[in-house]
Motif scaffolding. Structure first.
Motif, PDB file in Angstrom:
ATOM      1  N   LYS A 100      29.820 -42.931  -7.179  1.00 46.10           N
ATOM      2  CA  LYS A 100      29.401 -41.484  -7.481  1.00 46.10           C
ATOM      3  C   LYS A 100      28.337 -41.606  -8.633  1.00 46.10           C
ATOM      4  O   LYS A 100      28.703 -42.194  -9.600  1.00 46.10           O
ATOM      5  N   ALA A 101      27.444 -40.838  -8.607  1.00 48.83           N
ATOM      6  CA  ALA A 101      26.509 -40.695  -9.784  1.00 48.83           C
ATOM      7  C   ALA A 101      26.273 -39.390 -10.337  1.00 48.83           C
ATOM      8  O   ALA A 101      26.451 -38.321  -9.732  1.00 48.83           O
ATOM      9  N   HIS A 102      26.164 -39.371 -11.743  1.00 53.51           N
ATOM     10  CA  HIS A 102      25.522 -38.310 -12.606  1.00 53.51           C
ATOM     11  C   HIS A 102      24.492 -38.772 -13.283  1.00 53.51           C
ATOM     12  O   HIS A 102      24.449 -39.746 -13.821  1.00 53.51           O
ATOM     13  N   LEU A 103      23.523 -37.685 -13.413  1.00 53.07           N
ATOM     14  CA  LEU A 103      22.150 -38.029 -13.788  1.00 53.07           C
ATOM     15  C   LEU A 103      22.008 -36.817 -14.955  1.00 53.07           C
ATOM     16  O   LEU A 103      22.228 -35.524 -14.829  1.00 53.07           O
ATOM     17  N   GLU A 134      25.959 -41.254  -3.970  1.00 52.21           N
ATOM     18  CA  GLU A 134      26.199 -39.857  -4.032  1.00 52.21           C
ATOM     19  C   GLU A 134      25.945 -39.254  -5.306  1.00 52.21           C
ATOM     20  O   GLU A 134      26.463 -39.640  -6.353  1.00 52.21           O
ATOM     21  N   LEU A 135      25.133 -38.298  -5.339  1.00 52.63           N
ATOM     22  CA  LEU A 135      25.051 -37.314  -6.660  1.00 52.63           C
ATOM     23  C   LEU A 135      25.854 -36.428  -6.820  1.00 52.63           C
ATOM     24  O   LEU A 135      25.653 -35.382  -6.136  1.00 52.63           O
ATOM     25  N   VAL A 136      26.761 -36.618  -7.696  1.00 51.13           N
ATOM     26  CA  VAL A 136      27.795 -35.642  -7.852  1.00 51.13           C
ATOM     27  C   VAL A 136      27.372 -34.333  -8.679  1.00 51.13           C
ATOM     28  O   VAL A 136      27.454 -33.130  -8.539  1.00 51.13           O
ATOM     29  N   ARG A 137      26.764 -34.819  -9.738  1.00 51.08           N
ATOM     30  CA  ARG A 137      25.995 -33.524 -10.801  1.00 51.08           C
ATOM     31  C   ARG A 137      24.740 -34.401 -11.365  1.00 51.08           C
ATOM     32  O   ARG A 137      24.769 -35.526 -11.718  1.00 51.08           O
TER      33      ARG A 137
END
Length: 186
Positions: A100-103, A134-137
């Motif tokens: 899971k990704a956050h940028l 998956e980009l979560v936020r």
């Protein structure tokens, strides 16, 4: 590496690790908290909820210039740091399908300069999408700097913006219109 601190009420405080430009840090330590401050730079926070493992990188520019030599690896570029972070996570037991990704970051803090932050943000979004993560936020763009605190073992993130009025003003350097003074050549 980690120092345990106990508050008066018996609670443990997180062990803060600062992630500087050009770094990627991975941890499964329950008390670890990865922190960084971003302007035009971007940070990717990755988390594998099943492995309870996470990491953060901090890159300065998306890609090296087209005319750069391909002989050396520059750790300040996103092309290197994104792959490094994913590979470090996989090496410690994460699975790419669970990531899971956050940028965060990618601000254009100096209105008089190129839109480096926008280019960094676009690169980061493209990387995550291309890798099937998956980009979560995300909190990208704008004009304000951000402070990111990420707990890699739980995947919790706190993002705070720094308002312009608290940031030091950017003073462009100016040259005198006409050189003055004497020059003596030897």
């Amino acid at each position: 590496m980690f120092e345990t601190r106990i508050l008066a009420d018996g609670a443990l405080t997180p062990d803060r690790i600062t992630v500087m430009q050009g770094q990627a840090v991975v941890s499964a330590e329950a008390r670890a908290e990865l922190s960084t401050v971003l302007g035009s730079c971007v940070a990717l926070c990755l988390f594998d909820p099943e492995a309870r493992l996470g990491g953060m990188n901090h890159f300065l520019l998306a890609e090296p210039p087209v005319n750069a030599s391909g002989d050396t690896v520059d750790e300040f570029y996103g092309t290197y740091l994104m792959e490094l972070l994913v590979n470090q996570m996989l090496g410690k037991g994460a699975r790419k399908s669970r990531l899971k990704a956050h940028l965060y970051g990618g601000a254009n803090v100096n209105r008089n300069m190129m839109r480096i932050g926008s280019a960094n943000a676009d690169f980061a979004r493209s990387f995550v999408q291309r890798e099937g993560i998956e980009l979560v936020r995300s909190d990208l763009g704008g004009n304000n700097a951000r402070r990111i605190d990420f707990r890699p073992a739980s995947g919790q993130v706190r993002c705070r913006t720094v308002e312009d009025r608290f940031a030091p003003p950017v003073q462009p350097t100016t040259r005198p219109e006409k050189a003055t003074g004497d020059v003596e050549l030897f």
